[in-house]
Design a protein around this motif. Structure first.
Motif, mmCIF file in Angstrom:
data_model
loop_
_atom_site.group_PDB
_atom_site.id
_atom_site.type_symbol
_atom_site.label_atom_id
_atom_site.label_comp_id
_atom_site.label_asym_id
_atom_site.label_seq_id
_atom_site.Cartn_x
_atom_site.Cartn_y
_atom_site.Cartn_z
ATOM 1 N N PRO A 31 7.958 6.738 38.893
ATOM 2 C CA PRO A 31 7.591 5.620 39.762
ATOM 3 C C PRO A 31 6.082 5.558 39.965
ATOM 4 C CG PRO A 31 8.439 7.437 41.072
ATOM 5 C CD PRO A 31 8.610 7.838 39.633
ATOM 6 N N PRO A 32 5.541 4.417 40.419
ATOM 7 C CA PRO A 32 4.092 4.260 40.621
ATOM 8 C C PRO A 32 3.636 4.941 41.910
ATOM 9 C CG PRO A 32 5.218 2.221 41.155
ATOM 10 C CD PRO A 32 6.272 3.158 40.621
ATOM 11 N N LEU A 33 3.353 6.219 41.810
ATOM 12 C CA LEU A 33 2.981 7.000 43.000
ATOM 13 C C LEU A 33 1.672 6.532 43.609
ATOM 14 C CD1 LEU A 33 3.869 10.707 42.137
ATOM 15 C CD2 LEU A 33 5.227 9.013 43.354
ATOM 16 N N GLY A 34 0.744 6.034 42.780
ATOM 17 C CA GLY A 34 -0.526 5.573 43.319
ATOM 18 C C GLY A 34 -0.337 4.452 44.322
ATOM 19 N N LEU A 35 0.529 3.505 44.004
ATOM 20 C CA LEU A 35 0.785 2.398 44.920
ATOM 21 C C LEU A 35 1.518 2.875 46.166
ATOM 22 C CD1 LEU A 35 1.795 -0.393 42.378
ATOM 23 C CD2 LEU A 35 -0.417 -0.045 43.493
ATOM 24 N N ALA A 36 2.458 3.804 45.986
ATOM 25 C CA ALA A 36 3.172 4.345 47.139
ATOM 26 C C ALA A 36 2.240 5.133 48.055
ATOM 27 C CB ALA A 36 4.327 5.228 46.671
ATOM 28 N N THR A 37 1.210 5.741 47.467
ATOM 29 C CA THR A 37 0.211 6.461 48.272
ATOM 30 C C THR A 37 -0.613 5.489 49.107
ATOM 31 O OG1 THR A 37 0.083 8.242 46.647
ATOM 32 C CG2 THR A 37 -1.759 8.027 48.173
ATOM 33 N N LEU A 38 -1.051 4.379 48.501
ATOM 34 C CA LEU A 38 -1.805 3.376 49.252
ATOM 35 C C LEU A 38 -0.953 2.752 50.358
ATOM 36 C CD1 LEU A 38 -3.802 1.490 46.464
ATOM 37 C CD2 LEU A 38 -4.516 3.434 47.855
ATOM 38 N N ALA A 39 0.317 2.526 50.060
ATOM 39 C CA ALA A 39 1.202 1.911 51.056
ATOM 40 C C ALA A 39 1.330 2.770 52.308
ATOM 41 C CB ALA A 39 2.575 1.657 50.448
ATOM 42 N N ALA A 40 1.088 4.068 52.184
ATOM 43 C CA ALA A 40 1.198 4.957 53.341
ATOM 44 C C ALA A 40 0.154 4.641 54.402
ATOM 45 C CB ALA A 40 1.058 6.412 52.886
ATOM 46 N N TYR A 41 -0.892 3.921 54.054
ATOM 47 C CA TYR A 41 -1.943 3.587 55.017
ATOM 48 C C TYR A 41 -1.643 2.308 55.797
ATOM 49 C CZ TYR A 41 -4.766 7.174 52.774
ATOM 50 O OH TYR A 41 -5.224 8.379 52.275
ATOM 51 N N LEU A 42 -0.580 1.615 55.452
ATOM 52 C CA LEU A 42 -0.206 0.405 56.174
ATOM 53 C C LEU A 42 0.362 0.756 57.540
ATOM 54 C CD1 LEU A 42 1.501 -1.493 53.219
ATOM 55 C CD2 LEU A 42 -0.763 -1.958 54.186
ATOM 56 N N ASN A 43 0.342 -0.209 58.438
ATOM 57 C CA ASN A 43 0.956 -0.002 59.739
ATOM 58 C C ASN A 43 2.474 0.007 59.621
ATOM 59 O OD1 ASN A 43 -1.587 0.028 60.873
ATOM 60 N ND2 ASN A 43 -1.511 -2.108 61.567
ATOM 61 N N SER A 44 3.124 0.632 60.576
ATOM 62 C CA SER A 44 4.585 0.758 60.519
ATOM 63 C C SER A 44 5.290 -0.584 60.575
ATOM 64 C CB SER A 44 5.064 1.654 61.651
ATOM 65 O OG SER A 44 4.686 1.107 62.908
ATOM 66 N N ASP A 45 4.660 -1.602 61.171
ATOM 67 C CA ASP A 45 5.318 -2.906 61.276
ATOM 68 C C ASP A 45 4.917 -3.864 60.157
ATOM 69 O OD1 ASP A 45 2.730 -3.141 62.169
ATOM 70 O OD2 ASP A 45 3.211 -4.424 63.878
ATOM 71 N N ASP A 46 4.034 -3.431 59.250
ATOM 72 C CA ASP A 46 3.723 -4.259 58.089
ATOM 73 C C ASP A 46 4.924 -4.306 57.145
ATOM 74 O OD1 ASP A 46 1.101 -4.777 58.904
ATOM 75 O OD2 ASP A 46 0.306 -3.004 57.868
ATOM 76 N N GLU A 47 5.102 -5.458 56.498
ATOM 77 C CA GLU A 47 6.162 -5.603 55.506
ATOM 78 C C GLU A 47 5.572 -5.292 54.127
ATOM 79 O OE1 GLU A 47 8.027 -9.416 55.688
ATOM 80 O OE2 GLU A 47 7.912 -9.487 57.886
ATOM 81 N N ALA A 48 6.108 -4.278 53.467
ATOM 82 C CA ALA A 48 5.553 -3.869 52.174
ATOM 83 C C ALA A 48 6.656 -3.770 51.132
ATOM 84 C CB ALA A 48 4.839 -2.524 52.303
ATOM 85 N N VAL A 49 6.306 -4.135 49.902
ATOM 86 C CA VAL A 49 7.221 -3.988 48.773
ATOM 87 C C VAL A 49 6.415 -3.537 47.565
ATOM 88 C CG1 VAL A 49 6.996 -6.414 48.098
ATOM 89 C CG2 VAL A 49 9.008 -5.104 47.377
ATOM 90 N N ILE A 50 6.990 -2.623 46.787
ATOM 91 C CA ILE A 50 6.394 -2.192 45.515
ATOM 92 C C ILE A 50 7.240 -2.752 44.388
ATOM 93 C CG2 ILE A 50 5.909 -0.225 44.008
ATOM 94 C CD1 ILE A 50 5.302 1.432 46.466
ATOM 95 N N GLN A 51 6.584 -3.409 43.434
ATOM 96 C CA GLN A 51 7.294 -3.894 42.251
ATOM 97 C C GLN A 51 6.670 -3.308 40.997
ATOM 98 O OE1 GLN A 51 8.276 -8.406 42.685
ATOM 99 N NE2 GLN A 51 9.943 -7.290 41.709
ATOM 100 N N ASP A 52 7.495 -2.634 40.216
ATOM 101 C CA ASP A 52 7.109 -2.032 38.942
ATOM 102 C C ASP A 52 7.747 -2.861 37.839
ATOM 103 O OD1 ASP A 52 6.745 -0.528 36.678
ATOM 104 O OD2 ASP A 52 7.603 1.318 37.489
ATOM 105 N N GLU A 53 6.922 -3.587 37.105
ATOM 106 C CA GLU A 53 7.446 -4.524 36.112
ATOM 107 C C GLU A 53 8.102 -3.828 34.925
ATOM 108 O OE1 GLU A 53 5.989 -8.847 34.362
ATOM 109 O OE2 GLU A 53 4.538 -7.209 34.469
ATOM 110 N N HIS A 54 7.927 -2.517 34.797
ATOM 111 C CA HIS A 54 8.602 -1.795 33.723
ATOM 112 C C HIS A 54 10.099 -1.702 33.955
ATOM 113 C CE1 HIS A 54 4.424 -0.166 33.688
ATOM 114 N NE2 HIS A 54 4.579 -0.335 32.392
ATOM 115 N N VAL A 55 10.524 -1.727 35.203
ATOM 116 C CA VAL A 55 11.927 -1.454 35.515
ATOM 117 C C VAL A 55 12.630 -2.605 36.208
ATOM 118 C CG1 VAL A 55 11.527 1.038 35.627
ATOM 119 C CG2 VAL A 55 11.351 -0.328 37.723
ATOM 120 N N GLU A 56 11.913 -3.677 36.523
ATOM 121 C CA GLU A 56 12.539 -4.824 37.164
ATOM 122 C C GLU A 56 11.703 -6.066 36.914
ATOM 123 O OE1 GLU A 56 12.542 -4.658 41.442
ATOM 124 O OE2 GLU A 56 10.652 -3.561 41.487
#
Length: 493
Positions: A31-56
């Motif tokens: 999975p794209p760990l770099g994007l998941a690492t950046l997402a950790a800096y978002l606020n708890s109430d932010d709406e976030a989604v990760i899309q990896d075009e290799h698998v979906e």
């Protein structure tokens, strides 16, 4: 108080699904760990989604506030199209990654903000600026790089069922070496080029992962000896099986690899790159100079650690014999899987600068910078010879009889069979893998992978007598499947 953000983080496909080079099993590994690492800096109430075009399939009819896209060289054009699309829809688009750092002026034409270098320090500042309406165009990582206080990765945003190795992890950044051809060396320029997590944080992240199997995606897991010793000592007793990457010199030095094996290391990516000393000098890969490659394979095999060997073709001292010489060495030394590459001068590297100065770059079509195509003029080989030799090397190394020969390096019949079927599973059973991937059932393969790795334990290199005794059984298996041997260049990695 600002409203919650709608954030979309995208990894565009590195290779189009319609390309003959698109291998679902290769692009469904991590999975794209770099994007998941950046997402950790978002606020708890932010709406976030990760899309990896290799698998979906990538959905582009939404309207997020912020779009963050990770750009590598072979997905750059696709990333720019996606970025342009979302900017036209009113989203703020941020681009980061290796290619953006290498060619910032190219990237900034398609972005509202770009990130140069790793983002752990710059992304939190950007979010503060963005929420306050004062985001600037360039965020550059330099001084003060650290993995201290990095929040836990947002693994809840990763669709685990889409990946063979959802338990991938990174506990260091960068590499202490500075090879001339390394894409990532430029990415970490301008600041600390190698740094680690706190050991306690790394062990806590490992403890959060389910199952037994882990894959360390670090460029050099053995790069900090003190960190490595503490990490592996802490992992003993955790009942883990793991894979990673290390350099030739680090395997031969002191007892770190033994500590890793005791902690559960069962497979290692090793950058042999070339058998020619002159190529090592020219590419500044001095950590391989004067090292006994055979001693590396012997030591790892005695510890029950399988080897994925990396080899590069087309360096300036390579001639027409380099392909057969390299493949034969890999087979004779029991390399379980091999990754072959055509030398590729990535922008931002010393290799690219030298070749550009010499007028040897023949194309700047980034789609071709995938280590499968020749994008420069070699010194002693014609481009078509280099491409043909690369394709031949893959076919030859992964022929059934060749895999059988390599497996004979591995002690008992049980261990020979494990190495044989591990290699065969990677290259010979792709239609079966594709069915499992399309059915979104990769999780069913994890127990099989864990079983293969857990039962490979240390054995001495077999004597010639042992090889003669075990040869008929392994060759019989190979001959039975010989009719399935692929012959077309499309089967290259």
């Amino acid at each position: 108080m600002t409203r919650p953000l709608r954030v979309k983080l995208i990894l565009p496909s590195l290779t189009e699904a319609t390309s003959p080079f698109f291998r679902p099993i290769k692009y469904s590994l991590f999975p794209p760990l770099g994007l998941a690492t950046l997402a950790a800096y978002l606020n708890s109430d932010d709406e976030a989604v990760i899309q990896d075009e290799h698998v979906e399939p990538l959905c582009t009819d939404d309207r997020p506030d912020l779009v963050v896209i990770q750009v590598y060289i072979t997905n750059a054009y696709r990333a720019y199209r996606i970025a342009d699309h979302y900017r036209a829809r009113g989203a703020f688009v941020a681009l980061g990654g290796l290619h953006v750092t290498s060619l910032p002026r190219e990237a900034e034409a398609h972005a509202d903000a770009i990130f140069l270098g790793p983002g752990e320090q710059t992304f939190p500042q950007f979010l503060d600026d963005f929420r306050a309406g004062r985001a600037t165009g360039v965020y550059r990582s330099a001084a003060g790089r650290t993995l201290e206080r990095v929040p836990p990765i947002r693994r809840d945003l990763i669709k685990r069922q889409n990946y063979l190795v959802p338990n991938s992890i990174v506990v260091t950044r960068g590499c202490p070496q500075h090879c001339d051809f390394c894409y990532k060396d430029a990415f970490f320029g301008g600041g600390r080029s190698f740094y680690t997590q706190r050991v306690d944080d790394a062990l806590a992240e490992i403890a959060r992962l389910p199952g037994r199997h882990l894959y360390f995606l670090d460029d050099h897991l053995f790069g900090d000896r003190r960190f490595g010793r503490a990490l592996f000592d802490g992992m003993r007793g955790m009942n883990r099986l793991f894979q990673g990457a290390a350099t030739v010199d680090s395997i031969l030095r002191d007892d770190l690899v033994e500590r890793a094996a005791e902690a559960g290391l069962r497979s290692l990516f090793v950058g042999f790159e070339t058998l020619t000393p002159g190529n090592l000098v020219r590419s500044n890969k001095r950590q391989n100079l004067g090292r006994d490659y055979a001693a590396v394979t012997d030591r790892l095999h005695r510890l029950g650690i399988m080897i994925n060997g990396s080899f590069v073709f087309g360096m300036d001292d390579d001639r027409e014999d380099v392909f057969a010489r390299t493949v034969e060495w890999a087979i004779e030394h029991g390399i379980t899987t091999a990754t072959f590459h055509i030398q590729t001068p990535y922008p931002g590297t010393g290799l690219y600068a030298r070749m550009e100065k010499e007028g040897r770059i023949t194309t700047r079509d980034w789609d071709l910078y995938d280590t499968r195509h020749v994008v420069y003029r070699p010194t002693h080989l014609r481009p078509e010879e280099l491409k043909a030799g690369y394709d031949w090397a893959y076919r030859e190394f992964y022929r059934w009889p060749a895999m059988a020969r390599a497996s004979l390096f591995h002690g008992s019949l049980k261990h020979q069979a494990k190495h044989f079927f591990y290699a065969a599973g990677w290259k010979k059973f792709e239609p079966a893998w594709n069915i499992v991937i399309r059915a979104k059932q990769l999780r069913l393969m994890t127990p099989l992978l864990e079983a293969v790795l857990s039962k490979v334990t240390g054995q001495p290199v077999p004597s010639p007598l042992a090889q003669r005794v075990s040869l008929p059984l392994v060759i019989a298996v190979a001959n039975e499947a010989q009719s399935c041997t692929p012959t077309s260049p499309g089967n290259s990695c």
